[in-house]
Scaffold this motif. Structure first.
Motif, mmCIF file in Angstrom:
data_model
loop_
_atom_site.group_PDB
_atom_site.id
_atom_site.type_symbol
_atom_site.label_atom_id
_atom_site.label_comp_id
_atom_site.label_asym_id
_atom_site.label_seq_id
_atom_site.Cartn_x
_atom_site.Cartn_y
_atom_site.Cartn_z
ATOM 1 N N GLU A 89 0.813 -1.221 0.000
ATOM 2 C CA GLU A 89 0.000 0.000 0.000
ATOM 3 C C GLU A 89 0.846 1.272 0.000
ATOM 4 N N LYS A 90 2.141 1.117 -0.203
ATOM 5 C CA LYS A 90 3.036 2.268 -0.059
ATOM 6 C C LYS A 90 2.653 3.429 -0.976
ATOM 7 N N GLU A 91 2.447 3.146 -2.252
ATOM 8 C CA GLU A 91 2.170 4.224 -3.202
ATOM 9 C C GLU A 91 0.821 4.892 -2.923
ATOM 10 N N ASN A 92 -0.177 4.076 -2.566
ATOM 11 C CA ASN A 92 -1.486 4.656 -2.236
ATOM 12 C C ASN A 92 -1.395 5.547 -1.002
ATOM 13 N N CYS A 93 -0.694 5.042 0.008
ATOM 14 C CA CYS A 93 -0.543 5.820 1.240
ATOM 15 C C CYS A 93 0.275 7.086 0.986
ATOM 16 N N ARG A 94 1.320 6.939 0.205
ATOM 17 C CA ARG A 94 2.167 8.104 -0.068
ATOM 18 C C ARG A 94 1.379 9.191 -0.798
ATOM 19 N N SER A 95 0.525 8.780 -1.717
ATOM 20 C CA SER A 95 -0.307 9.745 -2.437
ATOM 21 C C SER A 95 -1.251 10.480 -1.480
ATOM 22 N N SER A 96 -1.864 9.736 -0.564
ATOM 23 C CA SER A 96 -2.774 10.350 0.414
ATOM 24 C C SER A 96 -2.022 11.259 1.374
ATOM 25 N N PHE A 97 -0.858 10.793 1.840
ATOM 26 C CA PHE A 97 -0.055 11.598 2.761
ATOM 27 C C PHE A 97 0.407 12.899 2.094
ATOM 28 N N THR A 98 0.861 12.775 0.854
ATOM 29 C CA THR A 98 1.360 13.949 0.129
ATOM 30 C C THR A 98 0.250 14.979 -0.065
ATOM 31 N N ALA A 99 -0.938 14.508 -0.451
ATOM 32 C CA ALA A 99 -2.062 15.433 -0.660
ATOM 33 C C ALA A 99 -2.422 16.156 0.634
ATOM 34 N N LEU A 100 -2.456 15.410 1.731
ATOM 35 C CA LEU A 100 -2.804 16.009 3.023
ATOM 36 C C LEU A 100 -1.759 17.025 3.468
ATOM 37 N N LEU A 101 -0.491 16.652 3.383
ATOM 38 C CA LEU A 101 0.583 17.535 3.842
ATOM 39 C C LEU A 101 0.735 18.760 2.941
ATOM 40 N N GLN A 102 0.536 18.588 1.643
ATOM 41 C CA GLN A 102 0.624 19.741 0.741
ATOM 42 C C GLN A 102 -0.536 20.702 0.969
ATOM 43 N N ARG A 103 -1.720 20.155 1.238
ATOM 44 C CA ARG A 103 -2.858 21.021 1.542
ATOM 45 C C ARG A 103 -2.604 21.806 2.824
ATOM 46 N N ASN A 104 -2.029 21.137 3.799
ATOM 47 C CA ASN A 104 -1.724 21.816 5.060
ATOM 48 C C ASN A 104 -0.613 22.851 4.872
ATOM 49 N N ALA A 105 0.397 22.500 4.078
ATOM 50 C CA ALA A 105 1.503 23.433 3.821
ATOM 51 C C ALA A 105 1.015 24.677 3.084
ATOM 52 N N GLY A 106 0.000 24.510 2.243
ATOM 53 C CA GLY A 106 -0.528 25.644 1.480
ATOM 54 C C GLY A 106 -1.107 26.746 2.344
ATOM 55 N N LEU A 107 -1.373 26.446 3.610
ATOM 56 C CA LEU A 107 -1.925 27.457 4.515
ATOM 57 C C LEU A 107 -0.928 28.579 4.807
ATOM 58 N N VAL A 108 0.366 28.351 4.544
ATOM 59 C CA VAL A 108 1.361 29.391 4.824
ATOM 60 C C VAL A 108 1.165 30.603 3.920
ATOM 61 N N LYS A 109 0.418 30.443 2.835
ATOM 62 C CA LYS A 109 0.189 31.566 1.924
ATOM 63 C C LYS A 109 -0.900 32.499 2.433
ATOM 64 N N GLN A 110 -1.587 32.086 3.491
ATOM 65 C CA GLN A 110 -2.621 32.939 4.067
ATOM 66 C C GLN A 110 -2.006 33.900 5.074
ATOM 67 N N GLY A 111 -2.616 35.058 5.174
ATOM 68 C CA GLY A 111 -2.129 36.031 6.148
ATOM 69 C C GLY A 111 -2.368 35.585 7.574
ATOM 70 N N ARG A 112 -3.415 34.788 7.772
ATOM 71 C CA ARG A 112 -3.742 34.264 9.095
ATOM 72 C C ARG A 112 -4.332 32.876 8.923
ATOM 73 N N VAL A 113 -3.740 31.895 9.585
ATOM 74 C CA VAL A 113 -4.190 30.507 9.450
ATOM 75 C C VAL A 113 -5.318 30.245 10.437
ATOM 76 N N ASP A 114 -6.416 29.751 9.917
ATOM 77 C CA ASP A 114 -7.589 29.468 10.741
ATOM 78 C C ASP A 114 -7.399 28.163 11.503
ATOM 79 N N GLU A 115 -7.729 28.191 12.775
ATOM 80 C CA GLU A 115 -7.626 26.999 13.620
ATOM 81 C C GLU A 115 -8.483 25.864 13.073
ATOM 82 N N ALA A 116 -9.646 26.213 12.507
ATOM 83 C CA ALA A 116 -10.558 25.182 11.996
ATOM 84 C C ALA A 116 -9.930 24.400 10.843
ATOM 85 N N LEU A 117 -9.158 25.081 10.000
ATOM 86 C CA LEU A 117 -8.523 24.401 8.872
ATOM 87 C C LEU A 117 -7.464 23.410 9.351
ATOM 88 N N LEU A 118 -6.656 23.842 10.312
ATOM 89 C CA LEU A 118 -5.643 22.937 10.853
ATOM 90 C C LEU A 118 -6.289 21.760 11.577
#
Length: 283
Positions: A89-118
């Motif tokens: 399941e490595k590739e499937n898990c890696r794809s899910s992990f990458t999507a989640l972490l990249q979505r979370n990392a994208g919050l740095v572009k906001q002026g203020r990160v909402d607690e609800a999003l995190l």
């Protein structure tokens, strides 16, 4: 020879009557020049502030893009290095992990990160962990949790995120009467908010406000005076155009960021809903 010791006769200097039409005109010209100088100074300060705000926004975007690129590289290298090597399941898990972490990392572009999003991203990670099929999956989730925590700590260091618990002292110290009087009440009226938005980047005349709001005479003057008394706008001179103040610009910018953040949160929640939750239930 002339007597050198003879005293010169002093003749009184002639002074013009202040009510003389020529003197009145000169005084009026001086006052007009002072008003023009004041107007030019205000316009220059306003233009400089706008240029500064624009430059700061561009710098912030470039800075956040560079950080985001670094975080993406950190995600890829971290998962590649520390995930279980031999797993069906490595590739499937890696794809899910990458999507989640990249979505979370994208919050740095906001002026203020909402607690609800995190919190939503944390819950998604917990859901993935609960559905892990193997005991060795813990190794992968440990790496993902570590990367997630690093991202959150980075947001804290950038001062774009603070948890609700961390923000409690500031909220408890909030002066509600001052907030209502100086911020909320002046912009609570739709016409006043429209006026404030209209002068965000350019000056406006009384007649221009009348066209924008549909108000006339004393009704419009009441709202303009309310904004001026609150220090959100000012009039360049008597019968002159109106312009936004630094306080007014900050409030308008803050309202825009707040509304954008709320909209982003709503979109995030809607995107995470399952198709069945969005369908209308019919009996």
């Amino acid at each position: 020879m002339k007597d050198s010791g003879r005293k010169k006769e002093n003749f009184p200097e002639s002074s013009k009557d202040p009510k003389d039409p020529e003197m009145v005109e000169i005084k009026a010209i001086r006052e007009k020049l002072c008003d023009m100088h004041s107007d030019i100074k205000k316009v220059m300060e306003f233009s400089n502030r706008l240029r500064f705000e624009t430059a700061m926004e561009c710098s912030r975007q470039e800075y956040s893009n560079a950080i985001l690129s670094h975080l993406y590289e950190d995600i890829n290298s971290g998962l590649e290095r520390n995930m279980v090597k031999k797993c069906p399941e490595k590739e499937n898990c890696r794809s899910s992990f990458t999507a989640l972490l990249q979505r979370n990392a994208g919050l740095v572009k906001q002026g203020r990160v909402d607690e609800a999003l995190l919190s939503g991203n944390r819950e998604k990670l917990d859901e993935l962990r609960c559905g892990a099929p193997y005991s060795k999956c813990e190794q992968c989730f440990s790496e993902v949790s570590s990367l997630f925590t690093k991202q959150v700590n980075l947001m804290r260091s950038m001062r774009i995120y603070a948890s609700n618990q961390e923000q409690k002292p500031d909220i408890s110290a909030l002066e509600t009467s001052g907030l209502l009087r100086e911020v909320l009440e002046p912009v609570s009226n739709p016409q006043r908010l429209e006026i404030l938005r209209a002068v965000a980047f350019e000056t406006k005349s009384f007649s221009a406000f009348s066209e924008i709001t549909g108000l006339r005479g004393g009704n419009l003057l009441f709202h303009l005076q309310k904004l001026m008394d609150s220090g959100l706008i000012l009039q360049q001179h008597e019968r002159g155009d109106y312009m936004i103040t630094e306080k007014g610009f900050k409030i308008l910018k803050g309202l825009n960021e707040l509304y954008s953040s709320l909209q982003s949160s709503q979109l995030q929640i809607s995107a995470e809903k399952t198709p069945g939750e969005n369908e209308e239930i019919r009996v």
